[in-house]
Scaffold this motif. Structure first.
Motif, PDB file in Angstrom:
ATOM      1  N   SER A  83      -2.963  -0.921   0.007  1.00 30.82           N
ATOM      2  CA  SER A  83      -2.646   0.825   0.891  1.00 30.82           C
ATOM      3  C   SER A  83      -2.792   0.891   2.318  1.00 30.82           C
ATOM      4  N   GLU A  84      -4.533   1.154   1.779  1.00 30.61           N
ATOM      5  CA  GLU A  84      -5.371   1.272   3.104  1.00 30.61           C
ATOM      6  C   GLU A  84      -4.875   0.065   3.918  1.00 30.61           C
ATOM      7  N   GLY A  87      -2.000  -0.113   6.128  1.00 29.75           N
ATOM      8  CA  GLY A  87      -1.526   0.956   6.878  1.00 29.75           C
ATOM      9  C   GLY A  87      -2.435   0.242   8.322  1.00 29.75           C
ATOM     10  N   TRP A 106       8.037   4.053  10.115  1.00 30.66           N
ATOM     11  CA  TRP A 106       7.541   3.290   8.898  1.00 30.66           C
ATOM     12  C   TRP A 106       8.856   3.913   7.777  1.00 30.66           C
ATOM     13  N   TYR A 209       0.915   7.984  -0.450  1.00 34.76           N
ATOM     14  CA  TYR A 209       1.144   7.493   0.148  1.00 34.76           C
ATOM     15  C   TYR A 209      -0.600   7.746   1.647  1.00 34.76           C
ATOM     16  N   MET A 212      -2.380   4.650   2.460  1.00 36.68           N
ATOM     17  CA  MET A 212      -2.338   4.183   4.035  1.00 36.68           C
ATOM     18  C   MET A 212      -1.803   4.779   4.844  1.00 36.68           C
TER      19      MET A 212
END
Length: 246
Positions: A83-84, A87, A106, A209, A212
């Motif tokens: 997720s990171e 992002g 997004w 989320y 992210m």
């Protein structure tokens, strides 16, 4: 590329023109995606002329119109940093798209994943998409209203960063860029701490989320601080001063 300019100019756009992306811009976006995938082990994909996943999908505060192109945010299920990384890498593409005069937004869970024409292996997952394309010169009334709401909700630096000393100017400028970073439902969940000469960034996991959002905020901070250093990847990790990004 002038990413600071892109941060200032970027707006989430939900209304697009029924117009193909120029070949040169498409090639540039594909080049960026390929580089990010190779470097970070992701499987992001640019989907052209496929708006099935977003056609008429209602959002909590608006609707998308004329979405024909998007970037699928795909990666390995077992990647603890997925997720990171999506992002961080996704936002870098968003900023470059802004400099190419392309609008983006997004999108998390408010779309039909089954309609997204992208490759997702058995060991992979689709965590979201970024709509992309040319937009009208003027924002729609709905887009203006959303931007106005977001602007009013933007957190102050002192609400996002705690410190035991007066923070240096490069850190102020990094945080100013973080203030302009997109985040899920505009929660701006990333909290920064500067104690004993050590700067860290962390999020509390609630909506799903936040990691992210952490990646997006870290990129904005690096850009705003003129790459004064580089973030370690992970929740609660440190900003390594003097470690330049490549």
């Amino acid at each position: 590329m002038d990413y600071k300019k892109a941060i200032e100019n970027r707006r989430s756009r939900r209304t697009y023109l029924d117009k193909p992306i120029s070949q040169s811009s498409e090639n540039r976006i594909r080049q960026l995606i390929a580089g990010a995938n190779e470097e970070s082990g992701l499987h992001m994909q640019l989907q052209i002329n496929n708006g099935n996943g977003l056609s008429g999908i209602k959002m909590s505060y608006g609707m998308f119109k004329n979405v024909h192109h998007y970037i699928a945010l795909v990666g390995k299920k077992d990647d603890p940093e997925l997720s990171e990384k999506l992002g961080y890498c996704g936002e870098k593409i968003v900023l470059e798209a802004t400099l190419l005069n392309l609008g983006t937004c997004w999108v998390g869970g408010t779309y039909d994943k089954k309609s997204c024409d992208c490759e997702v292996g058995e060991d992979e997952t689709l965590l979201g998409i970024i709509t992309i394309g040319y937009t009208p010169e003027k924002q729609s009334l709905m887009e203006k209203a959303i931007h106005s709401i977001i602007s009013r909700k933007t957190k102050k630096i002192e609400d996002m960063l705690t410190s035991d000393v007066k923070i240096p100017q490069w850190m102020v400028e990094g945080m100013q860029a973080v203030q302009k970073a997109p985040s899920a439902v505009n929660k701006q969940p990333v909290q920064f701490t500067y104690n004993n000469g050590k700067l860290t960034a962390q999020v509390k996991l609630k909506l799903g989320y936040e990691m992210m959002d952490l990646g997006i905020a870290k990129l904005h901070f690096e850009i705003g601080s003129d790459y004064f250093g580089k973030w370690e990847r992970g929740n609660g990790k440190e900003f390594l001063v003097g470690e330049k990004n490549q």
